[in-house]
Motif scaffolding. Structure first.
Motif, short mmCIF file in Angstrom:
data_model
loop_
_atom_site.label_atom_id
_atom_site.label_comp_id
_atom_site.label_asym_id
_atom_site.label_seq_id
_atom_site.Cartn_x
_atom_site.Cartn_y
_atom_site.Cartn_z
N ARG A 166 9.59 5.10 3.73
CA ARG A 166 8.83 6.32 4.06
C ARG A 166 7.93 6.81 2.94
O ARG A 166 6.97 7.52 3.20
CB ARG A 166 9.77 7.44 4.49
N ILE B 153 3.22 5.67 6.50
CA ILE B 153 3.16 6.86 7.35
C ILE B 153 2.62 6.47 8.72
O ILE B 153 1.97 5.44 8.86
CB ILE B 153 2.26 7.96 6.73
N ASP C 218 3.59 13.21 14.70
CA ASP C 218 4.07 12.52 13.50
C ASP C 218 5.17 11.55 13.91
O ASP C 218 6.15 11.93 14.52
CB ASP C 218 4.61 13.57 12.52
N SER D 193 6.51 9.35 11.54
CA SER D 193 7.07 8.84 10.30
C SER D 193 8.58 8.73 10.33
O SER D 193 9.16 7.92 9.60
CB SER D 193 6.62 9.71 9.12
N PRO E 121 3.72 11.50 1.11
CA PRO E 121 3.49 10.94 2.45
C PRO E 121 2.91 11.98 3.43
O PRO E 121 2.02 11.66 4.22
CB PRO E 121 4.86 10.45 2.89
#
Length: 145
Positions: free
Chosen positions: A112, A116, A102, A104, A75
């Motif tokens: 996950r 993403i 980010d 995520s 990822p």
């Protein structure tokens, strides 16, 4: 190191996406169904209930590398690839990548490996940088080298 990718929908950001300071806040969302990532740059400015793709890339398998799809870092490689794409596109268009965040960790744990996300802020060609500010494209510029 990012994954190999191809642009499947060229990056096109309408002027209406940029606010009065020539900044556009957008989302990077990637999903994989099997091995390779499909990553979109999305806007919800005009239609808050519908995400509109402003550009898309898809990764493809590199036979020179081990199969990474089962790796816990796969990822992150997808996000790295999206970042490299946006850094190259903004530089080519004379824009700035101001923020790369980010997101995520906001994806449910069980998803996950397959989803993403990141939030980005882009400065358009008329964006005026703040004095002494360091933006993401400067801080991450060595990332693509």
């Amino acid at each position: 190191m990012p994954l190999h990718y191809e642009v499947t929908e060229p990056l096109t950001i309408p002027a209406a996406e940029f606010n009065e300071n020539h900044i556009a806040v957008l989302l990077v969302v990637g999903n994989r169904y099997g091995g390779q990532w499909k990553i979109d740059l999305l806007s919800q400015r005009e239609h808050p209930n519908e995400a509109v793709a402003l550009g898309t890339i898809e990764t493809f398998y590199d036979h020179q590398r081990d199969d990474l799809t089962d790796s816990p870092r796969y990822p992150q490689l997808g996000l790295d690839t999206a970042l490299v794409w946006l850094l190259a596109e903004t530089k080519e268009k004379g824009w700035r990548l101001l923020i790369w965040e980010d997101m995520s960790d906001q994806v449910p744990e069980e998803a996950r490996r397959f989803t993403i996300g990141a939030r980005v802020a882009l400065g358009g060609d008329q964006f005026v940088p703040a004095p002494a500010a360091v933006y993401a494209d400067e801080a991450l510029g060595t990332f693509t080298s």
